[in-house]
Design an enzyme around this catalytic site. Structure first.
Site, PDB file in Angstrom:
ATOM      1  N   GLU A 142     -17.979  11.522 -12.325  1.00 59.87           N
ATOM      2  CA  GLU A 142     -16.783  12.380 -12.381  1.00 59.87           C
ATOM      3  C   GLU A 142     -16.510  13.040 -11.037  1.00 59.87           C
ATOM      4  O   GLU A 142     -15.362  13.106 -10.578  1.00 59.87           O
ATOM      5  CB  GLU A 142     -16.962  13.485 -13.437  1.00 59.87           C
ATOM      6  N   CYS A 195     -21.283  16.858 -17.229  1.00 57.64           N
ATOM      7  CA  CYS A 195     -22.245  17.949 -17.021  1.00 57.64           C
ATOM      8  C   CYS A 195     -21.500  19.200 -16.557  1.00 57.64           C
ATOM      9  O   CYS A 195     -20.320  19.146 -16.192  1.00 57.64           O
ATOM     10  CB  CYS A 195     -23.318  17.538 -16.013  1.00 57.64           C
ATOM     11  N   CYS A 200     -19.829  19.100 -13.060  1.00 61.04           N
ATOM     12  CA  CYS A 200     -18.573  18.341 -13.013  1.00 61.04           C
ATOM     13  C   CYS A 200     -17.439  19.124 -13.664  1.00 61.04           C
ATOM     14  O   CYS A 200     -16.297  19.085 -13.185  1.00 61.04           O
ATOM     15  CB  CYS A 200     -18.754  16.984 -13.667  1.00 61.04           C
TER      16      CYS A 200
HETATM   17  N1  THU Z   1     -24.154  11.170 -15.099  1.00 62.27           N
HETATM   18  C1  THU Z   1     -22.836  11.034 -14.782  1.00 62.27           C
HETATM   19  O1  THU Z   1     -22.484  10.320 -13.838  1.00 62.27           O
HETATM   20  N2  THU Z   1     -21.935  11.708 -15.534  1.00 62.27           N
HETATM   21  C2  THU Z   1     -22.220  12.402 -16.673  1.00 62.27           C
HETATM   22  O2  THU Z   1     -21.311  12.911 -17.320  1.00 62.27           O
HETATM   23  C3  THU Z   1     -23.613  12.527 -17.101  1.00 62.27           C
HETATM   24  C4  THU Z   1     -24.637  12.050 -16.143  1.00 62.27           C
HETATM   25  C5  THU Z   1     -25.129  10.373 -14.372  1.00 62.27           C
HETATM   26  C6  THU Z   1     -26.009  11.093 -13.412  1.00 62.27           C
HETATM   27  C7  THU Z   1     -27.204  10.176 -13.357  1.00 62.27           C
HETATM   28  O3  THU Z   1     -26.958   9.140 -12.418  1.00 62.27           O
HETATM   29  C8  THU Z   1     -27.264   9.549 -14.741  1.00 62.27           C
HETATM   30  O4  THU Z   1     -25.985   9.727 -15.294  1.00 62.27           O
HETATM   31  C9  THU Z   1     -28.315  10.144 -15.654  1.00 62.27           C
HETATM   32  O5  THU Z   1     -28.211  11.525 -15.695  1.00 62.27           O
END
Ligand code: THU
Length: 130
Positions: free
Chosen positions: A49, A80, A83
């Site tokens: 994001e 998260c 984000c």
């Molecule tokens: N991650 C995201 O890219 N977006 C989310 O909404 C949740 C988590 C990624 C970060 C990391 O590379 C992986 O997912 C595991 O946490």
């Protein structure tokens, strides 16, 4: 859905194996992709994001209207907290956050204000006001 499916192939997630793709849509209806990019120094990982939002800003987007977040979990995952905070900087409380599962096809639609009520926003810095 098909665009998210092709974008998620670019996810760089060798450590978690958890692939995420995102597309930001700006007020002019232009779309900007992002994927999560991990690092051997784990804490440097950046979520899909934020990559999509920074990509949008870098490419001239002003305000963002909606964001898609796609994962391969049966139930779509929400962004998260970090984000959500970045979304609050560049979008309105009413901006759409659309969560997609690329495995089950489930779609969940939210407004940013429902995922991050009481956001800390730029106007709160006051710029000299009390
Ligand atoms: N991650 C995201 O890219 N977006 C989310 O909404 C949740 C988590 C990624 C970060 C990391 O590379 C992986 O997912 C595991 O946490």
């Amino acid at each position: 859905m098909s665009r998210l499916r092709s974008i998620i192939e670019r996810s760089y997630s060798p450590y978690s194996g958890f692939r995420v793709a995102s597309i930001v849509v700006d007020e002019e209806d232009r779309a900007y992709p992002g994927v999560n990019v991990e690092n051997a120094s784990y804490g440097l990982t950046v979520c899909a994001e934020r990559i999509a939002i920074f990509n949008a800003i870098t490419n001239g987007a002003r305000r963002i209207k909606k964001i898609y977040v796609a994962s391969e979990t049966r139930e779509p995952v929400p962004p998260c907290g970090a984000c959500l905070q970045v979304m609050a900087e560049h979008g309105s409380p009413d901006m759409e956050v659309i969560l997609v599962s690329l495995t089950s096809g489930a779609i969940r639609r939210y407004r940013l204000k429902d995922l991050l009520p009481h956001a800390f926003t730029p106007d709160m810095l006051g710029r000299g006001k009390k």
